[in-house]
Design a protein around this motif. Structure first.
Motif, PDB file in Angstrom:
ATOM      1  N   PHE A  87       0.856  -1.194   0.000  1.00 23.09           N
ATOM      2  CA  PHE A  87       0.000   0.000   0.000  1.00 23.09           C
ATOM      3  C   PHE A  87       0.891   1.244   0.000  1.00 23.09           C
ATOM      4  CE2 PHE A  87      -2.031  -3.353   2.541  1.00 23.09           C
ATOM      5  CZ  PHE A  87      -3.177  -3.594   1.795  1.00 23.09           C
ATOM      6  N   PRO A  88       1.349   1.688  -1.149  1.00 19.50           N
ATOM      7  CA  PRO A  88       2.298   2.811  -1.213  1.00 19.50           C
ATOM      8  C   PRO A  88       1.778   4.106  -0.590  1.00 19.50           C
ATOM      9  CG  PRO A  88       2.206   1.665  -3.309  1.00 19.50           C
ATOM     10  CD  PRO A  88       1.082   1.117  -2.483  1.00 19.50           C
ATOM     11  N   ARG A  89       0.463   4.301  -0.563  1.00 21.95           N
ATOM     12  CA  ARG A  89      -0.096   5.528  -0.005  1.00 21.95           C
ATOM     13  C   ARG A  89      -0.417   5.413   1.485  1.00 21.95           C
ATOM     14  NH1 ARG A  89      -1.940   9.228  -3.649  1.00 21.95           N
ATOM     15  NH2 ARG A  89      -3.560   9.930  -2.217  1.00 21.95           N
ATOM     16  N   LEU A  90      -0.270   4.225   2.041  1.00 20.89           N
ATOM     17  CA  LEU A  90      -0.545   4.013   3.458  1.00 20.89           C
ATOM     18  C   LEU A  90       0.526   4.669   4.310  1.00 20.89           C
ATOM     19  CD1 LEU A  90      -2.336   2.426   5.578  1.00 20.89           C
ATOM     20  CD2 LEU A  90      -0.603   0.613   5.406  1.00 20.89           C
ATOM     21  N   ARG A  91       0.114   5.273   5.427  1.00 21.51           N
ATOM     22  CA  ARG A  91       1.061   5.843   6.382  1.00 21.51           C
ATOM     23  C   ARG A  91       1.085   4.961   7.626  1.00 21.51           C
ATOM     24  NH1 ARG A  91       4.085   8.629   3.036  1.00 21.51           N
ATOM     25  NH2 ARG A  91       3.503  10.804   2.733  1.00 21.51           N
ATOM     26  N   VAL A  92       2.282   4.483   7.992  1.00 23.81           N
ATOM     27  CA  VAL A  92       2.445   3.628   9.167  1.00 23.81           C
ATOM     28  C   VAL A  92       3.172   4.428  10.244  1.00 23.81           C
ATOM     29  CG1 VAL A  92       3.357   1.464  10.073  1.00 23.81           C
ATOM     30  CG2 VAL A  92       2.571   1.588   7.694  1.00 23.81           C
ATOM     31  N   LEU A  93       2.531   4.565  11.391  1.00 24.65           N
ATOM     32  CA  LEU A  93       3.123   5.265  12.529  1.00 24.65           C
ATOM     33  C   LEU A  93       3.366   4.251  13.640  1.00 24.65           C
ATOM     34  CD1 LEU A  93       0.807   8.428  12.635  1.00 24.65           C
ATOM     35  CD2 LEU A  93       3.101   8.238  11.639  1.00 24.65           C
ATOM     36  N   MET A  94       4.610   4.196  14.118  1.00 24.66           N
ATOM     37  CA  MET A  94       4.988   3.223  15.129  1.00 24.66           C
ATOM     38  C   MET A  94       4.759   3.787  16.530  1.00 24.66           C
ATOM     39  SD  MET A  94       5.922   1.125  12.851  1.00 24.66           S
ATOM     40  CE  MET A  94       6.254  -0.205  14.032  1.00 24.66           C
ATOM     41  N   LEU A  95       4.271   2.927  17.424  1.00 21.32           N
ATOM     42  CA  LEU A  95       4.091   3.273  18.829  1.00 21.32           C
ATOM     43  C   LEU A  95       4.901   2.289  19.670  1.00 21.32           C
ATOM     44  CD1 LEU A  95       0.204   3.806  18.885  1.00 21.32           C
ATOM     45  CD2 LEU A  95       1.980   5.525  18.546  1.00 21.32           C
ATOM     46  N   SER A  96       5.627   2.804  20.661  1.00 21.89           N
ATOM     47  CA  SER A  96       6.496   1.922  21.439  1.00 21.89           C
ATOM     48  C   SER A  96       6.772   2.496  22.812  1.00 21.89           C
ATOM     49  CB  SER A  96       7.821   1.711  20.695  1.00 21.89           C
ATOM     50  OG  SER A  96       8.713   0.916  21.463  1.00 21.89           O
ATOM     51  N   MET A  97       7.119   1.616  23.738  1.00 21.85           N
ATOM     52  CA  MET A  97       7.590   2.051  25.051  1.00 21.85           C
ATOM     53  C   MET A  97       9.111   2.172  25.067  1.00 21.85           C
ATOM     54  SD  MET A  97       5.104   2.709  27.022  1.00 21.85           S
ATOM     55  CE  MET A  97       6.035   2.877  28.547  1.00 21.85           C
ATOM     56  N   HIS A  98       9.762   1.897  23.941  1.00 17.12           N
ATOM     57  CA  HIS A  98      11.214   1.909  23.858  1.00 17.12           C
ATOM     58  C   HIS A  98      11.689   3.027  22.929  1.00 17.12           C
ATOM     59  CE1 HIS A  98      11.180  -1.913  25.988  1.00 17.12           C
ATOM     60  NE2 HIS A  98      10.259  -2.323  25.139  1.00 17.12           N
ATOM     61  N   ASP A  99      12.918   3.461  23.124  1.00 15.21           N
ATOM     62  CA  ASP A  99      13.455   4.547  22.303  1.00 15.21           C
ATOM     63  C   ASP A  99      14.838   4.181  21.753  1.00 15.21           C
ATOM     64  OD1 ASP A  99      15.116   4.850  24.551  1.00 15.21           O
ATOM     65  OD2 ASP A  99      13.824   6.393  25.399  1.00 15.21           O
ATOM     66  N   HIS A 100      14.989   2.910  21.379  1.00 19.57           N
ATOM     67  CA  HIS A 100      16.275   2.409  20.871  1.00 19.57           C
ATOM     68  C   HIS A 100      16.568   3.030  19.504  1.00 19.57           C
ATOM     69  CE1 HIS A 100      19.668  -0.185  20.421  1.00 19.57           C
ATOM     70  NE2 HIS A 100      19.151  -0.855  19.420  1.00 19.57           N
ATOM     71  N   GLY A 101      17.611   3.855  19.430  1.00 16.89           N
ATOM     72  CA  GLY A 101      17.916   4.605  18.224  1.00 16.89           C
ATOM     73  C   GLY A 101      18.043   3.784  16.956  1.00 16.89           C
ATOM     74  N   PRO A 102      18.844   2.709  16.940  1.00 18.51           N
ATOM     75  CA  PRO A 102      18.987   1.907  15.713  1.00 18.51           C
ATOM     76  C   PRO A 102      17.663   1.323  15.224  1.00 18.51           C
ATOM     77  CG  PRO A 102      20.778   1.428  17.230  1.00 18.51           C
ATOM     78  CD  PRO A 102      19.808   2.297  17.986  1.00 18.51           C
ATOM     79  N   LEU A 103      16.792   0.922  16.159  1.00 18.11           N
ATOM     80  CA  LEU A 103      15.496   0.386  15.757  1.00 18.11           C
ATOM     81  C   LEU A 103      14.651   1.477  15.110  1.00 18.11           C
ATOM     82  CD1 LEU A 103      13.350  -1.813  15.637  1.00 18.11           C
ATOM     83  CD2 LEU A 103      12.679  -1.184  17.969  1.00 18.11           C
ATOM     84  N   VAL A 104      14.663   2.677  15.692  1.00 13.27           N
ATOM     85  CA  VAL A 104      13.926   3.796  15.110  1.00 13.27           C
ATOM     86  C   VAL A 104      14.389   4.029  13.675  1.00 13.27           C
ATOM     87  CG1 VAL A 104      13.438   6.268  15.256  1.00 13.27           C
ATOM     88  CG2 VAL A 104      13.562   4.903  17.353  1.00 13.27           C
ATOM     89  N   GLN A 105      15.694   4.091  13.478  1.00  8.63           N
ATOM     90  CA  GLN A 105      16.230   4.352  12.154  1.00  8.63           C
ATOM     91  C   GLN A 105      15.874   3.232  11.167  1.00  8.63           C
ATOM     92  OE1 GLN A 105      17.519   7.134  11.263  1.00  8.63           O
ATOM     93  NE2 GLN A 105      17.583   8.034  13.300  1.00  8.63           N
ATOM     94  N   GLU A 106      15.902   1.976  11.627  1.00  6.11           N
ATOM     95  CA  GLU A 106      15.559   0.871  10.733  1.00  6.11           C
ATOM     96  C   GLU A 106      14.102   0.947  10.308  1.00  6.11           C
ATOM     97  OE1 GLU A 106      15.579  -4.011  10.431  1.00  6.11           O
ATOM     98  OE2 GLU A 106      16.086  -3.038  12.340  1.00  6.11           O
ATOM     99  N   LEU A 107      13.219   1.255  11.241  1.00  2.85           N
ATOM    100  CA  LEU A 107      11.794   1.327  10.916  1.00  2.85           C
ATOM    101  C   LEU A 107      11.506   2.463   9.937  1.00  2.85           C
ATOM    102  CD1 LEU A 107      10.388   0.594  14.462  1.00  2.85           C
ATOM    103  CD2 LEU A 107      10.033  -0.823  12.431  1.00  2.85           C
ATOM    104  N   LEU A 108      12.175   3.587  10.122  1.00  6.89           N
ATOM    105  CA  LEU A 108      12.006   4.702   9.185  1.00  6.89           C
ATOM    106  C   LEU A 108      12.538   4.319   7.800  1.00  6.89           C
ATOM    107  CD1 LEU A 108      12.996   7.766  11.411  1.00  6.89           C
ATOM    108  CD2 LEU A 108      10.705   6.890  10.909  1.00  6.89           C
ATOM    109  N   ALA A 109      13.663   3.617   7.778  1.00  3.21           N
ATOM    110  CA  ALA A 109      14.235   3.191   6.502  1.00  3.21           C
ATOM    111  C   ALA A 109      13.324   2.194   5.787  1.00  3.21           C
ATOM    112  CB  ALA A 109      15.613   2.564   6.723  1.00  3.21           C
ATOM    113  N   ARG A 110      12.559   1.427   6.564  1.00  5.07           N
ATOM    114  CA  ARG A 110      11.644   0.448   5.967  1.00  5.07           C
ATOM    115  C   ARG A 110      10.355   1.103   5.454  1.00  5.07           C
ATOM    116  NH1 ARG A 110      12.463  -5.202   6.939  1.00  5.07           N
ATOM    117  NH2 ARG A 110      14.594  -5.481   7.706  1.00  5.07           N
ATOM    118  N   GLY A 111      10.143   2.381   5.801  1.00  4.10           N
ATOM    119  CA  GLY A 111       8.960   3.066   5.289  1.00  4.10           C
ATOM    120  C   GLY A 111       8.018   3.631   6.322  1.00  4.10           C
TER     121      GLY A 111
END
Length: 240
Positions: A87-111
């Motif tokens: 779904f190229p037009r879908l917006r995915v917003l992540m919610l988490s209790m963690h703030d691990h920097g590398p994970l944040v960057q990976e999720l953003l890189a994945r879209g």
């Protein structure tokens, strides 16, 4: 997987259709109630697992998925990649209790279009959803200040904001649109935009989120409420 919950659409146009995915039912229920009171938002389904999420998005015509990072039988980066590819037009917003920097960057890189800590203020969540659907070319990251202290915004141009500019910016921090601010203050949308242009120039900001962050850092505007944790907002370009 729960059955999609039909909600009454906004009378002022098609609302933003949201799917909320979190395995903690109390948090998910609270999130849905928070969103449902907004006239331009509509939770069309909720789920406690990401299994079958793509089919749920297709069935409901969702615009935004609010996706918990940690759930059983769930690998968030893979799910984000699959959703954004399908779904190229879908917006995915992540919610988490963690703030691990590398994970944040990976999720953003994945879209993913944003990453918010679950204790972030209500205004940041609403701003992330509305900004995503406005095709804002930036993503939102809302983390505790301790997690972003090394990347906090530096000083601005040093010019003071006028009382009206500060007032407009405080309403921006509350996730109000230009039209809503104009109605609230009894001025035109063009005037609101002019004030915001001045604010951006004085603060050296490139976006609404950046302006709010810098104003909070410089104590030009107050946080949303006493006792609330202060958050830092970062605008980052979409991953290629």
């Amino acid at each position: 997987m729960r059955t999609p919950d039909e909600r009454r659409p906004s009378s002022t146009g098609e609302p933003i259709r949201i799917v909320a995915v979190d395995d903690h039912s109390l948090l998910r229920d609270a999130l849905c109630r928070l969103l449902d009171v907004e006239h331009d938002l509509c939770v069309v389904a909720e789920a406690d697992t990401s299994v079958g999420l793509g089919d749920l998005v297709a069935r409901t015509g969702a615009h935004v998925v609010l996706l918990d990072v940690e759930m059983p039988a769930h690998h968030a980066p893979t799910v984000v990649s699959e959703l954004t590819a399908r779904f190229p037009r879908l917006r995915v917003l992540m919610l988490s209790m963690h703030d691990h920097g590398p994970l944040v960057q990976e999720l953003l890189a994945r879209g993913a279009h944003g990453y918010l800590h679950k204790s972030a203020p209500r205004a940041s969540l609403l701003s992330a959803i509305r900004g995503a659907m406005a095709r804002d070319p930036h993503v939102m990251i809302a983390l505790p200040c301790s997690a972003t202290s090394g990347t906090a915004f530096r000083g601005a141009a040093g010019q003071p904001l006028s009382p009206r500019e500060r007032e407009v910016l405080m309403h921006v921090a509350d996730a109000l649109s230009n039209r809503q601010i104009a109605v609230l203050l009894g001025i035109t949308e063009a005037t609101v935009k002019r004030h915001l242009r001045n604010v951006f120039e004085k603060l050296g900001a490139a976006s609404r989120i950046g302006a709010v962050n810098k104003a909070l850092e410089a104590r030009l505007i107050a946080p949303a409420g006493k006792g609330e944790r202060q958050y830092a907002f970062r605008s980052m370009p979409d991953a290629p």
